[in-house]
Design an enzyme around this catalytic site. Sequence first.
Site, short mmCIF file in Angstrom:
data_model
loop_
_atom_site.label_atom_id
_atom_site.label_comp_id
_atom_site.label_asym_id
_atom_site.label_seq_id
_atom_site.Cartn_x
_atom_site.Cartn_y
_atom_site.Cartn_z
N LYS A 188 0.84 -1.13 0.11
CA LYS A 188 -0.02 0.04 0.11
C LYS A 188 0.83 1.20 -0.03
O LYS A 188 1.48 1.39 0.99
CB LYS A 188 -0.96 0.05 1.13
N GLU A 264 10.84 1.84 9.52
CA GLU A 264 11.90 2.86 9.33
C GLU A 264 10.93 4.09 9.57
O GLU A 264 10.07 4.21 8.79
CB GLU A 264 12.46 2.96 7.78
N CYS A 298 13.38 12.16 5.46
CA CYS A 298 13.47 11.64 7.06
C CYS A 298 14.99 11.73 7.22
O CYS A 298 15.28 12.05 8.64
CB CYS A 298 13.12 10.06 7.05
N GLU A 400 9.67 16.46 15.02
CA GLU A 400 9.97 16.33 13.82
C GLU A 400 9.10 17.13 13.11
O GLU A 400 8.02 17.27 13.28
CB GLU A 400 9.90 14.90 13.25
N1 LIG Z 1 13.07 6.23 8.44
C1 LIG Z 1 12.82 6.23 7.06
O1 LIG Z 1 13.51 5.57 6.31
C2 LIG Z 1 11.59 7.22 6.73
C3 LIG Z 1 11.51 7.38 5.38
C4 LIG Z 1 10.73 8.02 4.68
C5 LIG Z 1 9.81 8.87 5.64
N2 LIG Z 1 10.12 8.59 7.08
C6 LIG Z 1 8.92 9.18 7.87
O2 LIG Z 1 7.75 9.02 7.26
C7 LIG Z 1 6.90 10.42 8.16
C8 LIG Z 1 6.44 10.95 6.79
O3 LIG Z 1 5.42 9.91 6.00
P1 LIG Z 1 4.13 9.68 6.14
O4 LIG Z 1 3.30 11.30 6.60
O5 LIG Z 1 3.37 9.14 4.78
O6 LIG Z 1 3.72 8.91 7.32
P2 LIG Z 1 2.51 8.38 7.85
O7 LIG Z 1 3.04 7.42 9.32
O8 LIG Z 1 1.29 9.19 8.01
O9 LIG Z 1 1.93 7.17 6.87
C9 LIG Z 1 2.86 6.18 6.27
C10 LIG Z 1 2.14 5.05 5.60
O10 LIG Z 1 1.40 4.46 6.54
C11 LIG Z 1 -0.04 4.47 6.47
N3 LIG Z 1 -0.67 4.43 7.52
C12 LIG Z 1 -1.00 5.51 8.37
N4 LIG Z 1 -1.76 5.21 9.83
C13 LIG Z 1 -1.73 3.79 9.55
C14 LIG Z 1 -2.17 2.63 10.21
N5 LIG Z 1 -2.83 2.98 11.49
N6 LIG Z 1 -2.22 1.47 9.96
C15 LIG Z 1 -1.50 1.02 8.74
N7 LIG Z 1 -1.05 2.01 7.84
C16 LIG Z 1 -1.14 3.19 8.34
C17 LIG Z 1 -0.38 5.65 5.45
O11 LIG Z 1 -1.51 5.51 4.82
C18 LIG Z 1 1.00 5.63 4.62
O12 LIG Z 1 0.82 4.71 3.82
C19 LIG Z 1 7.76 11.22 8.53
O13 LIG Z 1 7.99 10.87 9.65
C20 LIG Z 1 9.17 10.72 8.15
O14 LIG Z 1 10.27 10.73 8.92
C21 LIG Z 1 10.80 7.81 7.62
O1 LIG Z 2 12.87 9.84 3.59
C1 LIG Z 2 13.71 9.03 3.88
C2 LIG Z 2 14.67 8.32 2.94
C3 LIG Z 2 15.02 7.17 2.81
C4 LIG Z 2 15.76 6.68 1.96
C5 LIG Z 2 16.15 5.27 1.95
O2 LIG Z 2 15.32 4.39 2.47
C6 LIG Z 2 17.27 4.87 0.95
O3 LIG Z 2 17.89 5.92 0.53
O4 LIG Z 2 17.34 3.80 0.67
#
Ligand SMILES: NC(=O)c1ccc[n+]([C@@H]2O[C@H](COP(=O)([O-])OP(=O)(O)OC[C@H]3O[C@@H](n4cnc5c(N)ncnc54)[C@H](O)[C@@H]3O)[C@@H](O)[C@H]2O)c1
Ligand SMILES: O=C/C=C/C=C(\O)C(=O)O
Length: 496
Positions: A188, A264, A298, A400
Amino acid sequence: MSSLNSTSSVHLRPQLRHFINGEFVASAKTFRNISPVDGKHIADVCEADANNVDAAVKAAQAALHGPWGRMAVSERAAMLHKIADGIQARFDEFVAAEVADTGRPVHQARTLDVARGIANFRTFADLAKTANTDLFQSESADGLGALNYTVRKPLGVVGIISPWNLPLLLFTWKVAPALACGNTVVAKPSEESPSSATLLAEVIRDAGVPPGVFNLIHGFGGNSAGEFLTRHPDIDAITFTGESKTGSTIMKAVADGMKEVSFELGGKNAAVVFADADFDAAVAGVMRSSFTNSGQVCLCSERVYVERSIFDRFVAAMKEKTQALKIGYPAEDNVDMGPLISHGHRDKVLSYYRLAVEEGATVVAGGGIPTFNDERDDGAYVQPTIWTGLPDDARCVTEEIFGPVCHIAPFDREDEVIGRINDSDYGLTCAIWTSDLKRAHRVAPQIEAGLVWVNTWYLRDLRTPFGGVKQSGLGREGGRYSLDFYSEVTNICIKL
Ligand SMILES: NC(=O)c1ccc[n+]([C@@H]2O[C@H](COP(=O)([O-])OP(=O)(O)OC[C@H]3O[C@@H](n4cnc5c(N)ncnc54)[C@H](O)[C@@H]3O)[C@@H](O)[C@H]2O)c1
Ligand SMILES: O=C/C=C/C=C(\O)C(=O)O
């Protein structure tokens, strides 16, 4: 309007459907996909209900016992290379899909997002072929010994849930290794960025991947496709990238079923600039780590610590470069920054812009919304922003924000700044800028983070472990770490 200035010049699909058991499937409920550039409605997206998710999981289960489950690793790897070839062949369509959903600069979508989508499939196709297992020659009481060896097997049906900030990159970062290890998937993408994942489903189908191996469902999180997936009893593992609080919610959802998880999550990353750093390189590096993808990565550094003797000079240099950033349409020449992903996310970022002033920040640059006097005023743009003067415990320095903003603070001693960097609920990345090699090797291991860069930022070798500590994640993916997560191993002991 010229095609340069609008995403509407790209042919976009009127309706984005699920991909279940090798077929595109619509569902009665749909939601609107809105362009963050100009607020225009660009597509309707089907929202999966519990029955759609159940059909996808059942198709994935069945596919495990079909041709895919009997396929040799080399054949699976060849199929992943065919998927990579398919993305390559439709490169411009994938760029258009990413740009339509996110409004990012075209040059970023080309050089980062779509390029990494291809690289992710090729990397894990090759890694799967060379994946090693363990073998031990063991002693035994009778002196005749024994052999202990491990075999790798697929986990089974893997649920994949990805965010909107690097849609194709992060979606394929999970899909590629999961398939390389012989699993089937129900994936998804974020509701904010459905387009490139839908295109990928076409490419996977056309590459000849058997029906049911890759299933795509669209929808939201709680009480929608995401939750239906995490709570489905026949899912064997969940790999998730997103906010830390969402990770916690998902962990609760899978707890009863004892599912394997790989998370992640969020970050509040630091960059630290020592006085002995290459000044220009550090300024350029911190500009990248603060404002790439409108700060929606992130790995971005929302906290910047600069040694006091160069603090004023560094802030002045950052201010000048930040105010010179070109904010605009995705296809404009030399555009540096596009909009945020949505009006909702922009409201969140702007709430921190206001909070910073309330907390006593000095707004060195930005702090508001740019005015274009055209359709982009209906988009989700914000100004790139720099603050100074906040205490370490200010909410804008601890929470964040996930936007184009950083807070710059001075420090006096190495041990002091290490303590301040580590004083965080998060632990994803850190960037250290210094010309002192001994200092680099002394400081880097002391940082509580999954990834530390020295004199660079976001330089990636896909064989390395990627992930965070504390609230930034659970586990590592990348290289053999992905093979370990996406496989089960059985140890077999043969008595000689
Ligand atoms: N550590 C990493 O590699 C990494 C990479 C990219 C983004 N992020 C983090 O992601 C966040 C931004 O992305 P976002 O706004 O899409 O995050 P989010 O957690 O709002 O959503 C991420 C995904 O999870 C789904 N989701 C939300 N609630 C859910 C639930 N209760 N059950 C199942 N699925 C659910 C959403 O539909 C979406 O597909 C930031 O905090 C960023 O730091 C981390
Ligand atoms: O926003 C977060 C970025 C994540 C990056 C990776 O997971 C990658 O470079 O493989």
